[in-house]
Scaffold this active site. Structure first.
Site, mmCIF file in Angstrom:
data_model
loop_
_atom_site.group_PDB
_atom_site.id
_atom_site.type_symbol
_atom_site.label_atom_id
_atom_site.label_comp_id
_atom_site.label_asym_id
_atom_site.label_seq_id
_atom_site.Cartn_x
_atom_site.Cartn_y
_atom_site.Cartn_z
ATOM 1 N N CYS A 290 0.866 -1.175 0.000
ATOM 2 C CA CYS A 290 0.000 0.000 0.000
ATOM 3 C C CYS A 290 0.908 1.233 0.000
ATOM 4 C CB CYS A 290 -0.958 -0.011 1.199
ATOM 5 S SG CYS A 290 -0.144 -0.136 2.811
ATOM 6 N N THR A 291 0.353 2.408 0.186
ATOM 7 C CA THR A 291 1.135 3.637 0.020
ATOM 8 C C THR A 291 2.217 3.789 1.068
ATOM 9 O OG1 THR A 291 -0.827 4.705 -0.913
ATOM 10 C CG2 THR A 291 0.995 6.136 -0.225
#
Length: 471
Positions: A290-291
């Site tokens: 994810c980020t």
């Protein structure tokens, strides 16, 4: 100028005094701490010995090497690392970090953090509760880094992984929201019941270099038509984030809000779009990214409870990967949840490309990104919000459709009563009251929406996107 200067206690990375023995290396970054180093070693510049610690500093983009020799047994240490970027004290930056750790009195913790913020120019979202802290904020380097230093004085947060990126147009957040929040990450049903403080219940973190090796192996197997049923590359983000950029080989998430993520839950209505629905929970490696890492940490706990054994996450998320490995294996830009919306890999790590590789990167970066309305290739990897405030959909749009639909995502929104002006590509919309007065004035003066003039475009859109106006 904020100095890239730290006090670090170091341990020798040893090898036997043998000409044929392999050379051992270690990496020191600005957030790692190593155990005590012997006083009997000799240290070369740029380190300066001070008691039982070493103080060192270096310039942006300048590599350094630490070479230490212990005369009593002939062992030595060779350490190198990239220097973090220096920022002027008034240069705006965005800072991200999180930590799952028990906080006995989170309300009191919030009060302490608010007290420290007094007189400092910081905007963003900083949430605390019994499970830890989640922070994303912007500010002048002097204030933003002062908060990091203050947080790290607490032993519970002393080794947090802090990620920093530039904010070229001032604050990336409209205001500061620092408060107690029941869930550090928004997920259906909340996360307070999850055993997030138990590291064994979360996935095994992979360093950026380890992640790169694993992903390259997965993609090489796929490109050679090898059957690779024992490894899944899972994008634990939203579909619109994937649309801007993603790792090669990752399937687009069929979700537009992480809150409703349902990978691995095996409900009949989501099984068709669930890459984990039919995998072997005992033997399949699940590589999650994810980020910034926090969503993967949270969701890996859910998957662990569901019986998945071989779970791995990208430590620090995509932003940490781009800073360390560049764009290797990554396609496009990185979606971020602030006013910048989309960042290119070069924001995190400058790379020198030959002309051939540069052309190849441009082709790879844009070919997958399509206009939400007409399906043509977009020239800018950056979302916009629909001008209809009651829709506000995030979508990619080509220049022609942006002008034709006046910033809206479809014909229905184009005729909506509460329309904001066409949004310039490098901006985000403000609150409705900033536009209401001027639009009401235009309406009172008899302004009307222009008629549809480009009939061929209309025909193209209706042919390619027949359900355009259905929500």
């Amino acid at each position: 100028m904020n100095s890239c200067c730290r006090i670090i206690t170091c341990a020798p990375i040893l090898r036997p005094n043998n000409a044929i023995a392999p050379k051992c290396k270690g990496i020191i970054t600005c957030i790692q701490q190593l155990s005590n180093f012997c006083n009997r070693t000799q240290v070369l510049s740029p380190l300066h010995f001070a008691g039982s610690q070493f103080k060192f500093s270096w310039k942006y983009r300048e590599n350094f090497k630490l070479l230490s020799f212990a005369s009593f047994n002939g062992n030595w240490v060779d350490v190198d690392a990239d220097a973090p970027k220096e920022y002027e004290s008034d240069e705006f930056i965005v800072v991200n970090f999180y930590r799952f750790v028990f906080i006995k009195d989170p309300e009191e913790e919030v009060f302490k953090h608010l007290s420290f913020m007094q007189g400092r120019d910081i905007h963003g979202r900083i949430y605390l509760n019994e499970q830890g802290i989640n922070a994303q904020y912007s500010g002048p380097s002097k204030d933003a880094l002062a908060y990091v230093a203050w947080v790290r004085e607490d032993r519970r947060f002393s080794d947090i992984l802090v990620q920093i990126s530039p904010a070229s147009n001032g604050h990336a957040f409209p205001r500061l929201k620092l408060r107690y929040k029941p869930s550090l990450v928004q997920l259906e049903g909340g996360i307070s019941h999850l055993p997030l403080l138990d590291q064994s219940m979360r996935a095994t973190p992979l360093t950026p270099s380890q992640w790169r090796s694993r992903v390259e192996s997965v993609n090489n197997n796929n490109s050679s038509n090898a059957v690779n049923t024992h490894c899944i590359l899972l994008d634990v983000r939203n579909g619109y984030e994937w649309d801007v950029g993603h790792f090669q080989g990752a399937q687009r998430p069929d979700v537009d809000c992480f809150r409703s993520t349902s990978f691995g839950l095996s409900k009949s209505e989501v099984m068709a779009s669930d890459p984990l629905a039919t995998v072997d929970k005992e033997k399949t490696d699940i590589l999650m990214y994810c980020t910034g890492g926090i969503r993967c940490d949270v969701y890996s706990t859910i998957l662990r409870q569901r019986g998945f054994k071989r779970l791995y996450t990208l430590k620090g998320g995509v932003s940490h990967y781009l800073e360390n490995e560049g764009s290797a294996g990554w396609v496009g830009n990185l979606f971020v949840f602030d006013d910048r919306l989309s960042l290119s890999p070069s924001t995190y790590k400058l790379e020198i490309n030959t002309e051939a590789s540069r052309i190849q990167d441009i082709s790879q970066n844009n070919s997958f990104a399509k206009c939400f309305i007409c399906g043509s290739q977009v020239s800018e990897l950056r979302h916009r919000n629909c001008a209809n405030i009651d829709c506000n959909l995030l979508f990619l749009c080509c220049v022609a459709c942006t002008n034709f639909f006046r910033g809206c995502c479809c014909f229905k929104c184009k005729s909506a009563p509460r329309l904001r002006p066409v949004l310039p590509s490098d901006q985000r919309y403000k609150k409705w009251h900033n536009y209401r007065a001027s639009l009401e004035l235009q309406e009172s003066q008899g302004s009307t929406q222009p008629e549809i003039l480009v009939e061929y475009l209309k025909g193209k859109i209706e042919a390619e996107v027949p359900n355009l106006c259905v929500f």
